[in-house]
Design a protein around this motif. Structure first.
Motif, mmCIF file in Angstrom:
data_model
loop_
_atom_site.group_PDB
_atom_site.id
_atom_site.type_symbol
_atom_site.label_atom_id
_atom_site.label_comp_id
_atom_site.label_asym_id
_atom_site.label_seq_id
_atom_site.Cartn_x
_atom_site.Cartn_y
_atom_site.Cartn_z
ATOM 1 N N MET A 23 0.832 -1.197 0.000
ATOM 2 C CA MET A 23 0.000 0.000 0.000
ATOM 3 C C MET A 23 0.871 1.253 0.000
ATOM 4 S SD MET A 23 -2.406 1.570 3.038
ATOM 5 C CE MET A 23 -3.723 0.380 3.022
ATOM 6 N N ASP A 24 0.504 2.216 -0.825
ATOM 7 C CA ASP A 24 1.124 3.533 -0.776
ATOM 8 C C ASP A 24 0.242 4.353 0.161
ATOM 9 O OD1 ASP A 24 1.798 6.230 -1.178
ATOM 10 O OD2 ASP A 24 2.401 5.844 -3.246
ATOM 11 N N LEU A 25 0.666 4.486 1.403
ATOM 12 C CA LEU A 25 -0.148 5.125 2.431
ATOM 13 C C LEU A 25 -0.433 6.586 2.099
ATOM 14 C CD1 LEU A 25 -1.571 4.754 5.129
ATOM 15 C CD2 LEU A 25 0.596 5.285 6.264
ATOM 16 N N VAL A 29 -4.243 8.125 1.489
ATOM 17 C CA VAL A 29 -4.840 9.247 2.228
ATOM 18 C C VAL A 29 -5.341 10.296 1.251
ATOM 19 C CG1 VAL A 29 -4.372 11.144 3.835
ATOM 20 C CG2 VAL A 29 -3.508 8.843 4.329
ATOM 21 N N PHE A 30 -4.504 10.646 0.263
ATOM 22 C CA PHE A 30 -4.906 11.655 -0.707
ATOM 23 C C PHE A 30 -6.141 11.240 -1.498
ATOM 24 C CE2 PHE A 30 -0.470 13.513 -0.682
ATOM 25 C CZ PHE A 30 -0.870 14.698 -0.099
ATOM 26 N N GLN A 31 -6.252 9.962 -1.815
ATOM 27 C CA GLN A 31 -7.382 9.495 -2.609
ATOM 28 C C GLN A 31 -8.597 9.129 -1.762
ATOM 29 O OE1 GLN A 31 -5.802 6.394 -5.165
ATOM 30 N NE2 GLN A 31 -5.036 7.904 -6.606
ATOM 31 N N GLY A 32 -8.470 9.218 -0.462
ATOM 32 C CA GLY A 32 -9.605 8.977 0.417
ATOM 33 C C GLY A 32 -9.813 7.522 0.815
ATOM 34 N N TRP A 33 -8.886 6.645 0.467
ATOM 35 C CA TRP A 33 -9.001 5.235 0.858
ATOM 36 C C TRP A 33 -8.722 5.057 2.346
ATOM 37 C CZ3 TRP A 33 -11.159 1.860 -2.316
ATOM 38 C CH2 TRP A 33 -11.164 2.137 -3.668
ATOM 39 N N VAL A 34 -7.910 5.939 2.885
ATOM 40 C CA VAL A 34 -7.611 5.950 4.316
ATOM 41 C C VAL A 34 -7.987 7.344 4.822
ATOM 42 C CG1 VAL A 34 -5.774 5.840 6.052
ATOM 43 C CG2 VAL A 34 -5.719 4.287 4.100
ATOM 44 N N GLU A 38 -8.148 7.402 10.573
ATOM 45 C CA GLU A 38 -7.512 6.084 10.445
ATOM 46 C C GLU A 38 -5.995 6.233 10.402
ATOM 47 O OE1 GLU A 38 -10.787 3.498 7.983
ATOM 48 O OE2 GLU A 38 -9.601 4.966 6.863
ATOM 49 N N LEU A 39 -5.526 7.250 9.682
ATOM 50 C CA LEU A 39 -4.097 7.517 9.631
ATOM 51 C C LEU A 39 -3.578 7.819 11.034
ATOM 52 C CD1 LEU A 39 -1.437 8.052 8.137
ATOM 53 C CD2 LEU A 39 -2.225 10.425 7.819
ATOM 54 N N ALA A 40 -4.306 8.621 11.776
ATOM 55 C CA ALA A 40 -3.889 8.954 13.141
ATOM 56 C C ALA A 40 -3.797 7.700 14.008
ATOM 57 C CB ALA A 40 -4.864 9.953 13.759
ATOM 58 N N ALA A 41 -4.724 6.760 13.829
ATOM 59 C CA ALA A 41 -4.687 5.508 14.597
ATOM 60 C C ALA A 41 -3.485 4.651 14.201
ATOM 61 C CB ALA A 41 -5.985 4.722 14.402
#
Length: 76
Positions: A23-25, A29-34, A38-41
Motif C-alpha cells: 500500500m502507498d499510504l 490518504v490523498f485518494q480517500g481510501w484511508v 484512520e491515519l492517526a490511529a
C-alpha cells in the motif's frame, strides 16, 4: 512531500510498513481510501509500539508478526 507533523517518525514507520503490505499510504490518504482519523490511529499504534519496533532494521522485508498494524497492512 506528505508529512505528519505531530509525529513524523511514527508516520514514516507506518508508511514504510504499509509499503511492505503493498500500500502507498500517502496516496491512499490523498485518494480517500484511508481517512485522516484512520491515519492517526496507524501512526499512534507505531508510536506506542509494544513490540520494540520489529519493523526497523536491515533485512526486514515483511510485516512483523508482533506489529499492532499488521492486520491493517496484510496484502489481500
Amino acid at each position: 512531500m506528505f508529512g505528519y507533523p505531530d509525529d513524523q517518525q511514527s508516520f514514516e514507520r507506518a508508511r514504510d510498513l504499509a509499503r511492505r503490505g503493498g500500500m502507498d499510504l500517502t496516496l491512499a490518504v490523498f485518494q480517500g481510501w484511508v481517512r485522516r482519523d484512520e491515519l492517526a490511529a496507524l501512526v499512534a499504534a507505531c508510536h506506542d509500539c509494544a513490540a520494540g519496533f520489529p519493523c526497523q532494521g536491515s533485512g526486514v522485508a515483511e510485516i512483523p508478526a508482533g506489529c499492532a498494524n499488521a492486520s491493517r497492512f496484510d496484502p489481500i
